[in-house]
Design a protein around this motif. Structure first.
Motif, PDB file in Angstrom:
ATOM      1  N   LEU A 245       0.930  -1.396  -0.135  1.00  0.00           N
ATOM      2  CA  LEU A 245      -0.030  -0.086   0.054  1.00  0.00           C
ATOM      3  C   LEU A 245       1.027   1.209   0.112  1.00  0.00           C
ATOM      4  O   LEU A 245       2.024   1.273   0.542  1.00  0.00           O
ATOM      5  N   ARG A 246       0.323   2.066  -0.753  1.00  0.00           N
ATOM      6  CA  ARG A 246       1.214   3.615  -0.778  1.00  0.00           C
ATOM      7  C   ARG A 246       0.648   4.345   0.240  1.00  0.00           C
ATOM      8  O   ARG A 246       1.260   5.180   0.961  1.00  0.00           O
ATOM      9  N   HIS A 247      -0.711   4.189   0.576  1.00  0.00           N
ATOM     10  CA  HIS A 247      -1.237   5.267   1.468  1.00  0.00           C
ATOM     11  C   HIS A 247      -1.892   4.421   2.648  1.00  0.00           C
ATOM     12  O   HIS A 247      -3.040   4.772   3.030  1.00  0.00           O
TER      13      HIS A 247
ATOM     14  N   ARG B 251     -10.836   8.175  11.918  1.00  0.00           N
ATOM     15  CA  ARG B 251     -12.043   8.848  10.790  1.00  0.00           C
ATOM     16  C   ARG B 251     -11.161   9.552   9.604  1.00  0.00           C
ATOM     17  O   ARG B 251     -11.931  10.290   8.874  1.00  0.00           O
ATOM     18  N   PHE B 252     -10.195  10.025  10.105  1.00  0.00           N
ATOM     19  CA  PHE B 252      -9.487  11.097   9.220  1.00  0.00           C
ATOM     20  C   PHE B 252      -9.275  10.655   7.655  1.00  0.00           C
ATOM     21  O   PHE B 252      -9.452  11.407   7.089  1.00  0.00           O
ATOM     22  N   ARG B 253      -8.802   9.448   7.504  1.00  0.00           N
ATOM     23  CA  ARG B 253      -8.524   9.106   6.092  1.00  0.00           C
ATOM     24  C   ARG B 253      -8.596   7.837   5.749  1.00  0.00           C
ATOM     25  O   ARG B 253      -9.136   7.016   6.638  1.00  0.00           O
ATOM     26  N   ASN B 254      -8.212   7.503   4.438  1.00  0.00           N
ATOM     27  CA  ASN B 254      -8.418   6.230   3.934  1.00  0.00           C
ATOM     28  C   ASN B 254      -7.269   5.668   2.954  1.00  0.00           C
ATOM     29  O   ASN B 254      -6.372   6.630   2.627  1.00  0.00           O
TER      30      ASN B 254
ATOM     31  N   PHE C 148      -9.518   1.284   8.699  1.00  0.00           N
ATOM     32  CA  PHE C 148      -8.616   0.298   8.824  1.00  0.00           C
ATOM     33  C   PHE C 148      -8.197   0.085   7.078  1.00  0.00           C
ATOM     34  O   PHE C 148      -9.076   0.262   6.318  1.00  0.00           O
ATOM     35  N   ASP C 149      -6.968   0.122   7.034  1.00  0.00           N
ATOM     36  CA  ASP C 149      -6.460   0.174   5.487  1.00  0.00           C
ATOM     37  C   ASP C 149      -6.576  -1.474   4.845  1.00  0.00           C
ATOM     38  O   ASP C 149      -7.288  -2.389   5.951  1.00  0.00           O
ATOM     39  N   SER C 150      -6.288  -1.593   3.895  1.00  0.00           N
ATOM     40  CA  SER C 150      -6.597  -2.712   3.063  1.00  0.00           C
ATOM     41  C   SER C 150      -6.025  -4.134   3.755  1.00  0.00           C
ATOM     42  O   SER C 150      -6.534  -5.090   3.320  1.00  0.00           O
TER      43      SER C 150
END
Ligand code: H79
Length: 482
Positions: A20-22, A253-256, A264-266
């Motif tokens: 993942l990059r982000h 809740r800030f980002r994805n 939660f990321d992937s």
């Protein structure tokens, strides 16, 4: 890109991680700020803004049938909505003047409640900033309260009472012309969105710079498609915020990530320092949290966070309801954050005052079971909620057994078992027996605590169990039930 439910990627540990990059930037923190967070136990949310002037009605007409919630009243639609409603709402800054708002009084009340942190709405969805922001004209600086800075008043007053401050910030913004829910499709739209992103970044950095005492950020309104598509920007901004303020606590809740996975990321990693998905709901059990930090934000009434002038036949949670929720959260290592919605003048409601007094008294008398105590790895008892430290277990009794015996099950090989029991607030000693009942096929032992028939309590009471090495093998079943 697909938009995933916040919970979809929770604990996805059975799959090989994808690059993942982000994705997540942090793993579980053990620094002083997070240790403090884990000991807050109880927090206060304050929703205050233009909507507080209205109390979910306008000129005597209730928005109940037409708006999703009191702080969402700008979104009032349908037959009951006044003509030209959004334009009327957007001019409320001309009336914003909370003359009775005394943040020191709020902070004293929060102290009485036993709150150890406050989350304060610096800017809700309507875009109106409660501090004189340099990045927009739509702020307190453009109201009859010009000259005041409510964020500063709250940060200073609460900090002076020893209560930590978190800043609530809504990304969703109904006022900024560049805000969009949809991903922009033309150059003009993209330029406007870039403008919005730079405004958002500017406000967040401004908040950190102006209020160095603030400990964390509680984000909202981050579900729009354009925000979700801006994962590179939000990834960089998180880095920047953390660099600017070491120790800053940022909610999930800030980002994805670049696949649209939120909270939660992937790969299942938490996107921030604590789980911020528990809004008016609670985890089913401790295991599902997988060790993540979390808080639960809860309204006293039904959904609706801003002041409501007429609560009608709304059910308002009682002190006892809130004790139950608080101890349930603590039994799963979370913080309960209770929302207060002051009226337009800045006054807390009578019910909120009652909660602060009553719940505060209970919290003060049972602090040992709340702030420093967390999850206990024992079977649920059905009598209430268990919390504990290294050398104590606390059973908050909400369902008092008619048998007069509070029974806890311990593994037979437990190295530490209860050796003494007492009522936490009075210190009254309780009779305790450890028995080997043979109730099941394992080697568990049971600890029976006698609840004196004459014990009368107005609210839930807490049995404190002192842990020590077992001084003798558990008694045989003959000794059961004393
Ligand atoms: O500040 C409080 C709420 O106003 C805010 N979070 C708490 C702390 C919040 N805003 N929105 N939500 C929570 C949930 C989102 C609900 C939505 Fe809808 C569903 C947005 C769009 C669809 C409800 C239904 C609101 C508009 C239509």
């Amino acid at each position: 890109m697909t938009t995933t439910s916040p919970w979809q990627n929770r604990q996805r540990s059975d799959r090989a991680p994808v690059p993942l990059r982000h994705g997540s930037q942090v793993s579980k923190r053990e620094d002083e700020a997070m240790q403090r967070f884990r000991r807050y136990g109880l927090g206060q949310f304050i929703h205050f803004g233009l909507y507080s002037i209205l109390g979910n009605e306008y000129q005597g007409v209730s928005a109940r049938d037409g708006a999703p919630a009191s702080e969402w009243i700008r979104a009032w639609r349908g037959p009951s909505a006044p003509d030209g409603w959004t334009a009327i709402y957007d001019r409320l800054n001309e009336q914003f003047d909370p003359t009775e708002l005394d943040a020191r009084q709020w902070a004293r009340q929060a102290k009485q409640l036993g709150a150890r942190y406050v989350i304060f709405t610096t800017k809700h969805h309507d875009g109106f900033a409660l501090w004189p922001t340099a990045h927009s004209d739509y702020s307190i600086a453009n109201s009859p309260a010009a000259g005041r800075d409510l964020v500063a008043e709250v940060v200073d007053a609460y900090t002076a009472e020893g209560i930590d401050v978190f800043l609530y910030f809504s990304v969703l913004d109904w006022h900024h012309p560049g805000y969009s829910d949809q991903v922009p499709t033309d150059d003009a739209g993209r330029a406007a969105w870039q403008e919005f992103l730079s405004y958002t970044r500017g406000q967040l950095l401004e908040l950190l710079d102006r209020y160095p005492a603030a400990r964390g950020l509680w984000f909202d309104g981050t579900w729009g498609k354009a925000w979700i598509a801006s994962h590179e920007f939000t990834y960089e901004l998180e880095r920047e915020l953390r660099e600017r303020r070491p120790g800053l606590i940022i909610g999930s809740r800030f980002r994805n990530d670049e696949h649209g996975a939120r909270h939660f990321d992937s790969n299942g990693a938490l996107l921030g320092d604590y789980e911020q998905g528990w809004e008016r709901k609670l985890p089913a059990d401790h295991a599902m949290l997988a060790g993540n930090d979390w808080d639960c934000v809860m309204t006293i009434g039904p959904n609706g966070w801003g002041w409501t002038r007429d609560t009608g036949d709304d059910y308002l949670k009682t002190t006892d309801d809130l004790i139950e929720l608080l101890m349930r959260c603590r039994s799963m290592d979370g913080n309960l954050v209770i929302n207060f919605g002051p009226d337009g003048a800045g006054r807390m409601t009578a019910h909120e005052g009652q909660i602060a007094t009553e719940l505060g008294a209970w919290v003060a008398a049972h602090a040992a079971a709340i702030h420093d105590a967390g999850h206990v790895d024992l079977d649920p008892t059905g009598m209430g909620w268990l919390t504990g430290t290294d050398d104590r277990i606390f059973l908050t009794v909400l369902n008092r057994p008619v048998t007069g015996i509070a029974r806890l099950r311990f593994p037979g090989d437990a190295e530490r078992v209860p050796t003494a029991a007492r009522i936490l607030d009075s210190g009254r000693e309780l009779e305790l027996r450890r028995t080997d009942l043979g109730l099941d096929l394992d080697d568990a032992s049971y600890v029976d605590v006698r609840i004196p028939a004459g014990l009368v309590t107005e609210r839930a009471f807490v049995i404190e169990l002192e842990l020590g090495a077992p001084d003798a093998p558990a008694r045989r079943r003959e000794a059961a039930r004393m």
